[in-house]
Design an enzyme around this catalytic site. Structure first.
Site, short mmCIF file in Angstrom:
data_model
loop_
_atom_site.label_atom_id
_atom_site.label_comp_id
_atom_site.label_asym_id
_atom_site.label_seq_id
_atom_site.Cartn_x
_atom_site.Cartn_y
_atom_site.Cartn_z
N HIS A 163 30.75 11.31 4.17
CA HIS A 163 31.62 11.85 3.14
C HIS A 163 31.50 10.99 1.88
CE1 HIS A 163 34.35 13.61 6.55
NE2 HIS A 163 33.14 14.14 6.51
N ASP A 174 0.85 -1.19 0.00
CA ASP A 174 0.00 0.00 0.00
C ASP A 174 0.88 1.24 0.00
OD1 ASP A 174 -1.81 2.01 0.37
OD2 ASP A 174 -2.49 1.36 2.35
N GLU A 222 33.59 5.10 12.92
CA GLU A 222 33.53 5.12 11.46
C GLU A 222 34.01 3.78 10.91
OE1 GLU A 222 35.07 8.60 9.37
OE2 GLU A 222 36.06 7.27 7.92
N GLU A 246 36.20 14.35 -3.02
CA GLU A 246 35.46 14.06 -1.79
C GLU A 246 34.58 15.24 -1.41
OE1 GLU A 246 36.24 12.90 2.93
OE2 GLU A 246 37.83 13.83 1.73
N ARG A 286 32.35 16.72 1.49
CA ARG A 286 32.38 16.49 2.92
C ARG A 286 31.13 16.96 3.67
NH1 ARG A 286 37.07 15.38 5.15
NH2 ARG A 286 36.72 16.68 7.00
N GLU A 329 32.12 7.26 3.41
CA GLU A 329 32.65 7.20 4.77
C GLU A 329 31.52 7.63 5.70
OE1 GLU A 329 36.14 9.66 5.00
OE2 GLU A 329 36.76 9.08 2.98
N GLU A 378 29.83 7.97 9.44
CA GLU A 378 30.10 8.05 10.88
C GLU A 378 28.81 7.85 11.67
OE1 GLU A 378 33.72 11.30 10.32
OE2 GLU A 378 31.71 11.98 10.82
N GLU A 380 36.17 7.59 16.08
CA GLU A 380 36.24 8.94 15.52
C GLU A 380 36.59 9.96 16.61
OE1 GLU A 380 36.26 11.21 13.34
OE2 GLU A 380 36.37 9.96 11.55
N ARG A 411 41.58 19.87 4.98
CA ARG A 411 40.25 19.29 5.19
C ARG A 411 39.19 20.31 5.60
NH1 ARG A 411 40.40 13.58 6.11
NH2 ARG A 411 42.51 12.77 5.86
#
Length: 441
Positions: free
Chosen positions: A241, A50, A192, A331, A333, A128, A130, A185, A314
């Site tokens: 990530h 449904d 992670e 990547e 983030r 990745e 977490e 982490e 980063r």
């Protein structure tokens, strides 16, 4: 996988129940469980559900929906009993006329992948993800007490989550994942597990399976795993990530050893980065879909806040990790684990392809720590901000034709409706902080 192989696996492993799984618009995993005797009906696409009972799917007068199993997704769930075992098949959702349901997030990703294939590209993704682990109370409900007080890369006995992560890795390996790393982490109680990249559809399926497995293993230990972006004040939040590359004729086209800029990146890689940056404000509603998501996206907790890219640090939104050759990747983030991975990857791919189509160049990369820059410095470099709340992100989504096309009109309409409802509920709620702050005024 084919039907004959699956039937043999079911017989040889005493599988009695099969979960036919699919994902709703908000990224919640759903399932219809069938017994072994109904497997033929499942193979013949005769299992209905449904759709009007699934938020954001269809109205009650058009509620019949059909599940079509993707046979390549068959796997036995290792954490279930060893007798009368349970398996699963991930399904696509179809309407009674035999057409793909436009509100199925998996279908929207498939459409984006078809466009990429028409351009000669295969979209590869590694995630990745977490998560936090909390203690539960006497009724089995989660508390806000973390399972440990450990920090980044800590070991036992300080890290109490080592056994849980090990079992998660073993379970995932039995399910066909190639687990690369696992670790504690930065935040207390935060973990992670990283698994190898794959084609984008499988990657999205894997993210959904990963979250299911992590919750199941935590529950086995009497604990609760959560993918809430920011469960603890004053601690880093959890990200999802997304590492992306495009393959063409078996080669990673993001790599160019003769890059005149000296970064080892191809022109397509620069265009792809530019496309992501151009559409990221609208993508934020998809990547960070909850009110809580924006409590993670604040300065000082490693999550990206500013729209820029770099090969070296980063702090930017987009990072190009050091690996080159076949491992060259981009990547992103900003996404968090509450996001629907099918919609996230569809939006990422469409934005990147748009950059390639337009041959749009990204701004210069930013090598210094953006979090330490003054506002005037960022303005001089043309560094803009991500939306800082869900309402702003939804406004950006409504303006961006590329991202709206990526998720489709049905998903867009329902997503906006559900998120406006969520914002209204948030505004009407009286939080504990407000009571503590204002009750004695």
């Amino acid at each position: 996988m084919d039907m004959e192989t699956i039937c043999k696996l079911i017989d040889d492993n005493d599988v009695q129940f099969i979960r036919l799984q699919f994902t709703d618009i908000l990224g919640h995993l759903k399932n219809v469980a069938i017994t072994k005797s109904q497997l033929e009906n499942a193979f013949n696409n005769k299992i209905m559900f449904d759709g009007s009972s699934i938020e954001g799917f269809v109205r009650i007068e058009e509620s019949d929906m059909y599940l079509r199993p993707d046979l390549d997704t068959f796997v036995i769930l290792p954490w279930r009993p060893s007798e009368e075992r349970v398996a699963r098949l991930i399904c696509d959702v179809y309407d009674p006329e035999g057409y793909p349901f436009q509100g199925d997030p998996r279908y929207q990703l498939k459409k984006a992948l078809e466009e990429a294939e028409e351009m000669g590209y295969i979209f590869q993704v590694g995630a990745e993800c977490e998560f936090f682990i909390f203690h539960t109370d006497e009724s089995g409900m989660s508390t806000n007490i973390t399972h440990d007080k450990s920090g980044y890369f800590d070991l036992e006995p300080i890290d109490l989550g080592g056994d849980i992560r090990r079992e998660i890795c073993l379970v995932l390996s039995k399910m066909g994942f190639e687990v690369e790393t696992s670790h504690h982490e930065v935040a207390v109680g935060q973990h992670e597990v990283d698994f190898k990249y794959s084609n984008a559809l499988k990657a999205a399926d894997n993210i959904m399976t990963f979250k299911l497995a992590v919750r199941a293993i935590a529950k086995k230990y009497g604990l609760c795993a959560t993918f809430m972006p920011k469960p603890l004040e004053g601690e880093n939040g959890s990200g999802l990530h997304i590492n992306m590359s495009l393959m063409k004729d078996g080669q990673n086209i993001f790599y160019d050893r003769n890059d005149p800029k000296g970064n080892g990146l191809s022109q397509e890689a620069y265009y792809f980065i530019s496309g992501i940056m151009e559409h990221i404000k609208a993508m934020t509603a998809i990547n960070n879909p909850t009110v809580n998501s924006y409590k993670r996206l604040i300065k000082g907790y490693e999550a990206p806040v500013y729209i820029c890219w770099s090969c070296k640090n980063r702090s930017p939104l987009i990072r190009v990790p050091a690996s080159r050759g076949c491992a060259t990747r981009v990547e992103l983030r900003s996404p968090d684990p509450t996001a629907n991975p099918y919609l996230v990857l569809a939006a990422c791919l469409k934005a990147g392809l748009d950059g390639i189509k337009k041959c749009s160049e990204p701004p210069e990369q930013v090598s210094s720590n953006i979090f330490k820059m003054k506002k005037s410095e960022r303005r001089k470099l043309g560094i803009d901000n991500l939306p800082d709340n869900l309402e702003k992100a939804l406004k950006e989504l409504k303006k961006d034709e590329v991202i709206k096309e990526a998720i489709g009109q049905h998903v867009l309409k329902c997503f906006l409706k559900l998120k406006k409802k969520e914002l209204k509920e948030f505004r009407n709620n009286i939080a504990a902080w407000e009571l503590n702050k204002y009750l004695n005024y």
